[in-house]
Scaffold this motif. Sequence first.
Motif, short mmCIF file in Angstrom:
data_model
loop_
_atom_site.label_atom_id
_atom_site.label_comp_id
_atom_site.label_asym_id
_atom_site.label_seq_id
_atom_site.Cartn_x
_atom_site.Cartn_y
_atom_site.Cartn_z
N ALA A 1 -3.55 10.16 -2.42
CA ALA A 1 -4.17 9.00 -3.05
C ALA A 1 -3.54 7.73 -2.50
O ALA A 1 -2.31 7.60 -2.47
N ALA A 2 -4.38 6.81 -2.09
CA ALA A 2 -3.92 5.52 -1.61
C ALA A 2 -4.04 4.50 -2.74
O ALA A 2 -5.05 4.46 -3.45
N SER A 3 -3.00 3.69 -2.88
CA SER A 3 -3.03 2.67 -3.94
C SER A 3 -2.47 1.37 -3.39
O SER A 3 -1.80 1.33 -2.37
N GLY A 4 -2.76 0.29 -4.13
CA GLY A 4 -2.29 -1.01 -3.71
C GLY A 4 -3.45 -1.94 -3.41
O GLY A 4 -4.60 -1.66 -3.76
N SER A 5 -3.14 -3.01 -2.75
CA SER A 5 -4.14 -4.02 -2.44
C SER A 5 -4.91 -3.62 -1.18
O SER A 5 -4.52 -3.96 -0.07
N VAL B 1 0.85 -1.19 0.00
CA VAL B 1 0.00 0.00 0.00
C VAL B 1 0.88 1.23 0.00
O VAL B 1 1.88 1.31 0.73
N GLN B 2 0.52 2.20 -0.82
CA GLN B 2 1.24 3.47 -0.86
C GLN B 2 0.26 4.62 -0.72
O GLN B 2 -0.84 4.58 -1.29
N LYS C 1 -12.13 6.60 -5.15
CA LYS C 1 -10.76 6.73 -5.63
C LYS C 1 -9.74 6.64 -4.51
O LYS C 1 -8.55 6.90 -4.73
N ASN C 2 -10.19 6.29 -3.31
CA ASN C 2 -9.29 6.19 -2.15
C ASN C 2 -8.42 7.43 -2.01
O ASN C 2 -7.20 7.35 -1.80
N THR C 3 -9.06 8.57 -2.11
CA THR C 3 -8.35 9.84 -2.09
C THR C 3 -8.94 10.75 -1.02
O THR C 3 -10.16 10.75 -0.78
#
Length: 122
Positions: free
Chosen positions: A23-27, A2-3, A75-77
């Motif tokens: 913004a969060a990204s990853g699984s 996760v980033q 968008k996990n933002t």
Amino acid sequence: QVQLVESGGGLVQAGGSLRLSCAASGSIFSINVMGWYRQAPGKQRELVAVMRSGGSANYADSAKGRFTISRDNAKNTVFLQMNSLKAEDTAVYYCNADLYLRPGDRYKYRYWGQGTQVTVSS
């Protein structure tokens, strides 16, 4: 992996505005709480504003009336609109997320961004 990646910091004059984004990204299965903390030189990291997935938010007293937090859950933002900035708002601003990685996770995981510098000149 996760980033959390922040953007939008910079140099602004007192009384000006900035908008931070993260913004969060990853699984990621779901994000419970997402928000902002800050750390000024020689001081401890402190909460600025956080927002839950349902939309409720908490603000530091210093941020109330000047800062507005918002989220785009799809968008996990998370965003932080900062108005009427003061010299004392100068700090590194960190994005934070408490999230679940998988369905059925019993515990949340806490992640931090790398930080973005906000400098307010008086």
